[in-house]
Write a protein that holds these residues in place. Structure first.
Motif, PDB file in Angstrom:
ATOM      1  N   HIS A 170      12.322  -3.369 -27.068  1.00  0.00           N
ATOM      2  CA  HIS A 170      12.061  -2.049 -27.648  1.00  0.00           C
ATOM      3  C   HIS A 170      12.865  -1.787 -28.916  1.00  0.00           C
ATOM      4  O   HIS A 170      12.836  -0.677 -29.449  1.00  0.00           O
ATOM      5  CB  HIS A 170      12.391  -0.967 -26.608  1.00  0.00           C
ATOM      6  CG  HIS A 170      11.687  -1.165 -25.302  1.00  0.00           C
ATOM      7  ND1 HIS A 170      10.358  -0.831 -25.117  1.00  0.00           N
ATOM      8  CD2 HIS A 170      12.112  -1.677 -24.119  1.00  0.00           C
ATOM      9  CE1 HIS A 170      10.005  -1.113 -23.871  1.00  0.00           C
ATOM     10  NE2 HIS A 170      11.041  -1.631 -23.253  1.00  0.00           N
TER      11      HIS A 170
ATOM     12  N   ARG B 225      23.678  11.187 -35.135  1.00  0.00           N
ATOM     13  CA  ARG B 225      23.423  10.272 -36.252  1.00  0.00           C
ATOM     14  C   ARG B 225      23.504  11.008 -37.592  1.00  0.00           C
ATOM     15  O   ARG B 225      24.045  10.488 -38.566  1.00  0.00           O
ATOM     16  CB  ARG B 225      22.036   9.641 -36.101  1.00  0.00           C
ATOM     17  CG  ARG B 225      22.012   8.409 -35.240  1.00  0.00           C
ATOM     18  CD  ARG B 225      20.827   7.522 -35.599  1.00  0.00           C
ATOM     19  NE  ARG B 225      20.807   6.362 -34.713  1.00  0.00           N
ATOM     20  CZ  ARG B 225      20.172   6.333 -33.547  1.00  0.00           C
ATOM     21  NH1 ARG B 225      19.523   7.401 -33.120  1.00  0.00           N
ATOM     22  NH2 ARG B 225      20.195   5.243 -32.794  1.00  0.00           N
TER      23      ARG B 225
ATOM     24  N   GLU C 263      13.685   4.995 -26.025  1.00  0.00           N
ATOM     25  CA  GLU C 263      12.982   6.095 -26.696  1.00  0.00           C
ATOM     26  C   GLU C 263      13.946   7.228 -27.020  1.00  0.00           C
ATOM     27  O   GLU C 263      13.903   7.811 -28.113  1.00  0.00           O
ATOM     28  CB  GLU C 263      11.841   6.588 -25.791  1.00  0.00           C
ATOM     29  CG  GLU C 263      11.248   7.927 -26.190  1.00  0.00           C
ATOM     30  CD  GLU C 263      10.531   7.901 -27.529  1.00  0.00           C
ATOM     31  OE1 GLU C 263      10.340   8.976 -28.112  1.00  0.00           O
ATOM     32  OE2 GLU C 263      10.162   6.801 -27.997  1.00  0.00           O
ATOM     33  N   MET C 264      14.848   7.546 -26.102  1.00  0.00           N
ATOM     34  CA  MET C 264      15.844   8.592 -26.357  1.00  0.00           C
ATOM     35  C   MET C 264      16.836   8.151 -27.420  1.00  0.00           C
ATOM     36  O   MET C 264      17.306   8.957 -28.231  1.00  0.00           O
ATOM     37  CB  MET C 264      16.583   8.944 -25.058  1.00  0.00           C
ATOM     38  CG  MET C 264      15.744   9.698 -24.048  1.00  0.00           C
ATOM     39  SD  MET C 264      16.672  10.098 -22.549  1.00  0.00           S
ATOM     40  CE  MET C 264      16.370   8.631 -21.556  1.00  0.00           C
TER      41      MET C 264
ATOM     42  N   GLN D 110      17.756   2.544 -35.060  1.00  0.00           N
ATOM     43  CA  GLN D 110      17.371   2.418 -36.462  1.00  0.00           C
ATOM     44  C   GLN D 110      17.343   0.949 -36.875  1.00  0.00           C
ATOM     45  O   GLN D 110      18.051   0.107 -36.322  1.00  0.00           O
ATOM     46  CB  GLN D 110      18.361   3.186 -37.331  1.00  0.00           C
ATOM     47  CG  GLN D 110      18.565   4.638 -36.910  1.00  0.00           C
ATOM     48  CD  GLN D 110      17.308   5.463 -36.995  1.00  0.00           C
ATOM     49  OE1 GLN D 110      16.774   5.671 -38.075  1.00  0.00           O
ATOM     50  NE2 GLN D 110      16.820   5.946 -35.858  1.00  0.00           N
TER      51      GLN D 110
ATOM     52  N   ALA E 173      20.098  12.298 -32.163  1.00  0.00           N
ATOM     53  CA  ALA E 173      19.676  12.419 -33.557  1.00  0.00           C
ATOM     54  C   ALA E 173      20.673  13.265 -34.344  1.00  0.00           C
ATOM     55  O   ALA E 173      20.995  12.955 -35.503  1.00  0.00           O
ATOM     56  CB  ALA E 173      18.277  13.026 -33.631  1.00  0.00           C
TER      57      ALA E 173
ATOM     58  N   LYS F 190      17.666  13.125 -26.616  1.00  0.00           N
ATOM     59  CA  LYS F 190      17.184  12.484 -27.841  1.00  0.00           C
ATOM     60  C   LYS F 190      17.578  13.308 -29.062  1.00  0.00           C
ATOM     61  O   LYS F 190      18.023  12.767 -30.084  1.00  0.00           O
ATOM     62  CB  LYS F 190      15.671  12.303 -27.782  1.00  0.00           C
ATOM     63  CG  LYS F 190      15.090  11.612 -29.003  1.00  0.00           C
ATOM     64  CD  LYS F 190      13.588  11.404 -28.845  1.00  0.00           C
ATOM     65  CE  LYS F 190      13.007  10.704 -30.073  1.00  0.00           C
ATOM     66  NZ  LYS F 190      11.545  10.443 -29.927  1.00  0.00           N
TER      67      LYS F 190
ATOM     68  N   PRO G 166      13.846  -2.157 -32.940  1.00  0.00           N
ATOM     69  CA  PRO G 166      13.003  -2.296 -34.133  1.00  0.00           C
ATOM     70  C   PRO G 166      13.328  -3.511 -34.986  1.00  0.00           C
ATOM     71  O   PRO G 166      12.509  -3.906 -35.817  1.00  0.00           O
ATOM     72  CB  PRO G 166      13.304  -1.004 -34.910  1.00  0.00           C
ATOM     73  CG  PRO G 166      14.699  -0.651 -34.522  1.00  0.00           C
ATOM     74  CD  PRO G 166      14.818  -1.055 -33.073  1.00  0.00           C
TER      75      PRO G 166
ATOM     76  N   SER H  85      16.253   6.014 -29.941  1.00  0.00           N
ATOM     77  CA  SER H  85      15.586   5.889 -31.248  1.00  0.00           C
ATOM     78  C   SER H  85      16.389   5.004 -32.201  1.00  0.00           C
ATOM     79  O   SER H  85      16.838   5.455 -33.259  1.00  0.00           O
ATOM     80  CB  SER H  85      15.351   7.276 -31.876  1.00  0.00           C
ATOM     81  OG  SER H  85      14.490   8.051 -31.095  1.00  0.00           O
TER      82      SER H  85
ATOM     83  N   GLU I 125      14.317  14.933 -23.718  1.00  0.00           N
ATOM     84  CA  GLU I 125      14.029  15.391 -25.078  1.00  0.00           C
ATOM     85  C   GLU I 125      15.279  15.971 -25.730  1.00  0.00           C
ATOM     86  O   GLU I 125      15.542  15.730 -26.921  1.00  0.00           O
ATOM     87  CB  GLU I 125      12.903  16.435 -25.061  1.00  0.00           C
ATOM     88  CG  GLU I 125      11.544  15.910 -24.638  1.00  0.00           C
ATOM     89  CD  GLU I 125      11.419  15.694 -23.133  1.00  0.00           C
ATOM     90  OE1 GLU I 125      10.493  14.971 -22.721  1.00  0.00           O
ATOM     91  OE2 GLU I 125      12.247  16.244 -22.373  1.00  0.00           O
TER      92      GLU I 125
END
Length: 218
Positions: free
Chosen positions: A26, A190, A3-4, A8, A187, A183, A28, A6, A180
């Motif tokens: 988990h 990225r 989750e942290m 792609q 981001a 994460k 994608p 994320s 949080e």
């Protein structure tokens, strides 16, 4: 942990020492999921659970990456001896070899990992030469209670592989942040990489040419 991160859809992701592939559940895009493990039974289970992923039986000591990955995620083996290096150090060296420049390395490790009272300063300097620190966050002491492990300090750490196109950040042992915030930092990393896409592709190609030349020379 994922989750942290994320992850792609387009990212090529590797889990070294993947076991039965818990992290793959988990991700994608299973077509971009890669992993290996030394245990043939664990590999058989992982292949059954995630038939679209590329999962191989391999000892990390014999692993030679055939491509460069955008992300490596995993749980390094600890306190084994691989040649003259502890297994956790060997894992970091392999991650450096397998990641693309500014690729993301995300680990779940004991809280003592890389803390100054347990690690020689020379090893921390070596890590700083290979990776740029993003951040780390503590997990609950009972995060692995379902596996029979209670009251054991663990943390999630995130790094970027060294690149000549980014400003390298040294590891800071006391820099613990919330999940949080970690994460958000990932981001941000990225977004920074997206702005350097052409430069990073050129750097990756340059490294690949240098490696090929060394191979041909030897």
């Amino acid at each position: 942990m994922v989750e942290m991160l994320s992850p792609q859809m387009s990212e090529m992701i590797l889990d070294m020492c993947c076991g039965i592939g818990n992290f793959f559940n988990h991700l994608p895009n299973q077509h971009n999921a890669h992993g290996f493990d030394i245990d043939p039974k664990a590999v058989a289970v992982a292949r059954h659970l995630y038939p679209l992923a590329d999962i191989q039986q391999c000892d990390i000591q014999q692993f030679t990456p055939q491509s460069r990955y955008d992300v490596i995620i995993g749980n390094p083996p600890f306190n084994l001896k691989f040649g003259n290096r502890p297994s956790q150090v060997f894992y970091l060296d392999k991650a450096y070899d397998a990641l693309a420049p500014a690729g993301i390395l995300m680990l779940i490790v004991p809280e003592s990992f890389l803390q100054s009272e347990f690690w020689e300063k020379s090893r921390v300097r070596a890590v700083n030469g290979q990776f740029s620190f993003i951040g780390q966050t503590r997990l609950s002491p009972d995060a692995f209670a379902a596996l029979g492990v209670r009251n054991f300090g663990t943390k999630v750490m995130a790094f970027l592989r060294h690149s000549r196109n980014i400003e390298m950040q040294p590891y800071r042992a006391d820099d613990f942040i919330s999940p949080e915030e970690l994460k958000a930092r990932i981001a941000g990393a990225r977004a920074m990489k997206a702005g350097l896409k052409l430069q990073l592709v050129q750097e990756t190609n340059s490294i690949s040419r240098e490696e090929l030349e060394r191979f041909e020379y030897t």
